[in-house]
Design a protein around this motif. Structure first.
Motif, PDB file in Angstrom:
ATOM      1  N   PRO A  68      -0.354  -4.740  -0.644  1.00 51.55           N
ATOM      2  CA  PRO A  68       0.459  -5.685   0.120  1.00 51.55           C
ATOM      3  C   PRO A  68       1.940  -5.577  -0.259  1.00 51.55           C
ATOM      4  O   PRO A  68       2.275  -5.502  -1.431  1.00 51.55           O
ATOM      5  CB  PRO A  68      -0.092  -7.054  -0.283  1.00 51.55           C
ATOM      6  CG  PRO A  68      -1.447  -6.778  -0.829  1.00 51.55           C
ATOM      7  CD  PRO A  68      -1.364  -5.416  -1.455  1.00 51.55           C
ATOM      8  N   PRO A  69       2.845  -5.596   0.727  1.00 54.38           N
ATOM      9  CA  PRO A  69       4.273  -5.450   0.442  1.00 54.38           C
ATOM     10  C   PRO A  69       4.996  -6.744   0.100  1.00 54.38           C
ATOM     11  O   PRO A  69       6.137  -6.696  -0.333  1.00 54.38           O
ATOM     12  CB  PRO A  69       4.812  -4.867   1.749  1.00 54.38           C
ATOM     13  CG  PRO A  69       3.924  -5.446   2.790  1.00 54.38           C
ATOM     14  CD  PRO A  69       2.560  -5.530   2.157  1.00 54.38           C
ATOM     15  N   SER A  74       0.604 -10.838  -0.612  1.00 50.86           N
ATOM     16  CA  SER A  74      -0.033 -10.950   0.702  1.00 50.86           C
ATOM     17  C   SER A  74       0.531  -9.900   1.658  1.00 50.86           C
ATOM     18  O   SER A  74       1.527  -9.239   1.375  1.00 50.86           O
ATOM     19  CB  SER A  74       0.197 -12.342   1.284  1.00 50.86           C
ATOM     20  OG  SER A  74       1.564 -12.531   1.587  1.00 50.86           O
ATOM     21  N   PHE A  75      -0.138  -9.784   2.797  1.00 50.24           N
ATOM     22  CA  PHE A  75       0.351  -8.922   3.865  1.00 50.24           C
ATOM     23  C   PHE A  75       1.211  -9.761   4.802  1.00 50.24           C
ATOM     24  O   PHE A  75       1.033 -10.980   4.896  1.00 50.24           O
ATOM     25  CB  PHE A  75      -0.820  -8.298   4.636  1.00 50.24           C
ATOM     26  CG  PHE A  75      -1.494  -7.202   3.875  1.00 50.24           C
ATOM     27  CD1 PHE A  75      -0.991  -5.918   3.887  1.00 50.24           C
ATOM     28  CD2 PHE A  75      -2.622  -7.469   3.128  1.00 50.24           C
ATOM     29  CE1 PHE A  75      -1.609  -4.909   3.167  1.00 50.24           C
ATOM     30  CE2 PHE A  75      -3.251  -6.468   2.407  1.00 50.24           C
ATOM     31  CZ  PHE A  75      -2.733  -5.183   2.422  1.00 50.24           C
ATOM     32  N   THR A  91      -4.669  -5.855   7.189  1.00 44.90           N
ATOM     33  CA  THR A  91      -5.613  -5.973   6.079  1.00 44.90           C
ATOM     34  C   THR A  91      -5.458  -4.764   5.167  1.00 44.90           C
ATOM     35  O   THR A  91      -4.794  -3.790   5.542  1.00 44.90           O
ATOM     36  CB  THR A  91      -7.061  -6.042   6.595  1.00 44.90           C
ATOM     37  OG1 THR A  91      -7.380  -4.793   7.215  1.00 44.90           O
ATOM     38  CG2 THR A  91      -7.256  -7.189   7.582  1.00 44.90           C
ATOM     39  N   PRO A  92      -6.092  -4.777   4.005  1.00 51.40           N
ATOM     40  CA  PRO A  92      -5.998  -3.623   3.116  1.00 51.40           C
ATOM     41  C   PRO A  92      -6.599  -2.338   3.695  1.00 51.40           C
ATOM     42  O   PRO A  92      -6.277  -1.264   3.251  1.00 51.40           O
ATOM     43  CB  PRO A  92      -6.780  -4.051   1.875  1.00 51.40           C
ATOM     44  CG  PRO A  92      -6.748  -5.531   1.892  1.00 51.40           C
ATOM     45  CD  PRO A  92      -6.754  -5.907   3.343  1.00 51.40           C
ATOM     46  N   ALA A 113       5.345 -14.451   4.555  1.00 50.35           N
ATOM     47  CA  ALA A 113       5.383 -15.914   4.492  1.00 50.35           C
ATOM     48  C   ALA A 113       6.239 -16.401   3.334  1.00 50.35           C
ATOM     49  O   ALA A 113       6.856 -17.463   3.407  1.00 50.35           O
ATOM     50  CB  ALA A 113       3.971 -16.478   4.379  1.00 50.35           C
ATOM     51  N   ASP A 114       6.302 -15.598   2.254  1.00 45.98           N
ATOM     52  CA  ASP A 114       7.076 -16.018   1.077  1.00 45.98           C
ATOM     53  C   ASP A 114       8.566 -15.664   1.189  1.00 45.98           C
ATOM     54  O   ASP A 114       9.332 -15.907   0.275  1.00 45.98           O
ATOM     55  CB  ASP A 114       6.482 -15.414  -0.190  1.00 45.98           C
ATOM     56  CG  ASP A 114       6.644 -13.906  -0.295  1.00 45.98           C
ATOM     57  OD1 ASP A 114       7.202 -13.273   0.637  1.00 45.98           O
ATOM     58  OD2 ASP A 114       6.190 -13.337  -1.291  1.00 45.98           O
ATOM     59  N   GLY A 115       8.957 -15.057   2.308  1.00 47.19           N
ATOM     60  CA  GLY A 115      10.356 -14.721   2.525  1.00 47.19           C
ATOM     61  C   GLY A 115      10.769 -13.347   2.021  1.00 47.19           C
ATOM     62  O   GLY A 115      11.935 -12.966   2.147  1.00 47.19           O
TER      63      GLY A 115
END
Length: 119
Positions: A68-69, A74-75, A91-92, A113-115
């Motif tokens: 995930p980047p 998360s993706f 997905t992975p 989502a985390d910016g």
């Protein structure tokens, strides 16, 4: 170093998204590109047979997948990124679970989502 890390993450995401779009639209993935962006749980590269269907195994016994980047592990979320206007779900393992039912996803509609900045 932090800027370089973000840039590398963005490049990996773009490569992954382009690969996923191409693989889904052609239904014949470019396994070489896919293998370059998957890893095992311990961070090592899996042993892959480069033939359809792709068969990859990890020495640590984990299942290989895309890393995930996003900084939170998360993706990205990709609302409306599929050609039919539906949300793409990354997905992975995009070969088993393509992000779009048909066609390429539009990576410009994806965001963490985390910016975490992807571009």
């Amino acid at each position: 170093f932090k800027t370089r890390s973000k840039m590398m993450r963005a490049l990996v995401l773009v490569a992954v998204l382009l690969f996923v779009g191409q693989a889904v639209s052609q239904r014949r993935p470019d396994l070489g590109r896919f293998v370059d962006h998957i890893e095992c749980a311990d961070g090592s590269k899996p042993d892959c047979q480069r033939r359809p269907p792709p068969i990859c195994t990890c020495a640590d016994g984990s299942r290989p997948g895309l890393k995930p980047p996003c900084d939170d592990g998360s993706f990205p979320q990709c609302p409306g990124a599929c050609p039919d206007g539906s949300d793409a779900v990354i997905t992975p393992n995009p070969l088993i679970n393509p992000p779009c039912r048909q066609g390429r996803l539009n990576p410009t509609k994806c965001a963490c989502a985390d910016g975490t900045q992807l571009n």
